[in-house]
Design a protein around this motif. Sequence first.
Motif, mmCIF file in Angstrom:
data_model
loop_
_atom_site.group_PDB
_atom_site.id
_atom_site.type_symbol
_atom_site.label_atom_id
_atom_site.label_comp_id
_atom_site.label_asym_id
_atom_site.label_seq_id
_atom_site.Cartn_x
_atom_site.Cartn_y
_atom_site.Cartn_z
ATOM 1 N N ALA A 154 32.283 41.398 36.069
ATOM 2 C CA ALA A 154 32.576 41.516 37.492
ATOM 3 C C ALA A 154 34.007 41.070 37.722
ATOM 4 C CB ALA A 154 31.629 40.645 38.303
ATOM 5 N N SER A 155 34.631 41.675 38.711
ATOM 6 C CA SER A 155 36.036 41.393 38.936
ATOM 7 C C SER A 155 36.287 41.167 40.424
ATOM 8 C CB SER A 155 36.850 42.582 38.421
ATOM 9 O OG SER A 155 38.120 42.575 38.986
ATOM 10 N N SER A 156 37.053 40.137 40.745
ATOM 11 C CA SER A 156 37.432 39.925 42.136
ATOM 12 C C SER A 156 38.829 40.486 42.355
ATOM 13 C CB SER A 156 37.397 38.437 42.479
ATOM 14 O OG SER A 156 38.479 37.785 41.870
ATOM 15 N N VAL A 157 39.246 40.511 43.619
ATOM 16 C CA VAL A 157 40.577 41.027 43.912
ATOM 17 C C VAL A 157 41.635 40.187 43.206
ATOM 18 C CG1 VAL A 157 42.228 41.459 45.743
ATOM 19 C CG2 VAL A 157 39.822 41.947 46.107
ATOM 20 N N LEU A 158 41.390 38.894 43.163
ATOM 21 C CA LEU A 158 42.336 38.005 42.499
ATOM 22 C C LEU A 158 42.420 38.332 41.011
ATOM 23 C CD1 LEU A 158 44.033 35.856 43.825
ATOM 24 C CD2 LEU A 158 42.458 34.138 42.953
ATOM 25 N N ASP A 159 41.263 38.640 40.398
ATOM 26 C CA ASP A 159 41.278 39.047 38.992
ATOM 27 C C ASP A 159 42.143 40.282 38.805
ATOM 28 O OD1 ASP A 159 39.582 37.038 38.220
ATOM 29 O OD2 ASP A 159 37.772 38.235 38.599
#
Lengths: 209, 224
Positions: free
Chosen positions: B99-104
Amino acid sequence: MEIAGTLRTAREMGLVACTSCTRVWPAGTDRCGRCGHRLHTRAPMALQRVWAWWLVGVIAYVPANLYPMLSTRTLVASQEATIIGGAVDLARHGNWGIALVILTASVAIPLGKFLAIAMLALGVRHGSALSGSRRQQLYQVVEYIGRWSMIDVFVVAILASLVQLGAVASVSPGPASLFFALSVIFTMLSAQSFDSRLIWDAAREGRRA
Amino acid sequence: MLVPMTPFDEPQTTPPAPNAAGPDLAALIACPRCDAVYRAVQPGPGERAVCASCKTVLIAPRRRAGQHLIAVAVAVVVLVVAATLAPFLAIEAAGRSNASSVLDAALAFAATGPVAILALAVAALIVFIPVLRALLVIYVLGPVVLDRPPAPHAAAAFRLSEDLRPWSMAEIFVIGCAVALVKIADLAQVHFGPAFWMFAALVVLVVVQDGFMCRYSVWKSLER
């Protein structure tokens, strides 16, 4: 345009307009008293600035196409793809639609922007076959579309952060992503340096002469 | 409805006095695109006054635009902060998932040498600048809506917010997601996280915000 005959520009009236907040001041005023923006009848050295940013934008666009944008490693293979190479790959796999989107966003639009800005800047000096309002429209399109080229950089960022599945598949950004982003930013700065009032000066002088 | 402005056609015999910096000049408006000067007249409700020469929108007031803009700005701050931290997209392939966040996504460039600068730039374009713009709008319009005198340096704050407008790219990032999804659709299975929907809502808000923003009205209100 029959209405344009009665129009007068701030410069003709001995005034200087603030491009930030549209207030007018007597010619020679240094800063806008309302918003603090520096006042210039026409942006000084606007064309030199446009050409300088334009040139570094074009230069950065070359490595953006030569280096890989993405490198993908899967269980079976590892490959690096340039912008055009990636689109060609997609097309080969039958994804014509996306290939077209990528070619439009990363190749056609950047090249079109370089051409359009060059045309606008040359038009100020040497006159243009296009009318003032046509060139104004062209400028607005360039300003509006410029930021959207950044989409390719964001796609790379999303893929590189998302596709991290260890040995199964992983994606990492290539150096072209940096050059492409720089090219987009420089081209945006080039378009912003252009003072669109110059388009109209030439047209209005032509009408009066 | 678009209404062309009436040209400022003062007879040539009375040129404006060079030192008439008073109320006379304040009643004029110059098109920032083509330098044409008009007498500033507020258009009727729902109308937008455009430059008669180059069609640039000059005055587009909306009823209670201030309140709307502040509401939208608060929503933007909440959404961007929440969307930055929550998972954005998730993929699954061959039993492994990520899973990836915007920050990632912004920091995806951080690991790889010279491209690391790009991590900062991307984080700025999709997170910091949109939030900063929203905060500046709240700071500038807050006192105006409450009928208080403008906040200190409100003019500089609003000018900064307007200068940053082209560099606020959250909505482009959302479309980028759509493209990325299609690209990896046959490689892995993709799930949308809550942050994705927050960002999608953000796109709508950004469009609404630009529709409500009448720069002329804001500058007018900061004058007092």
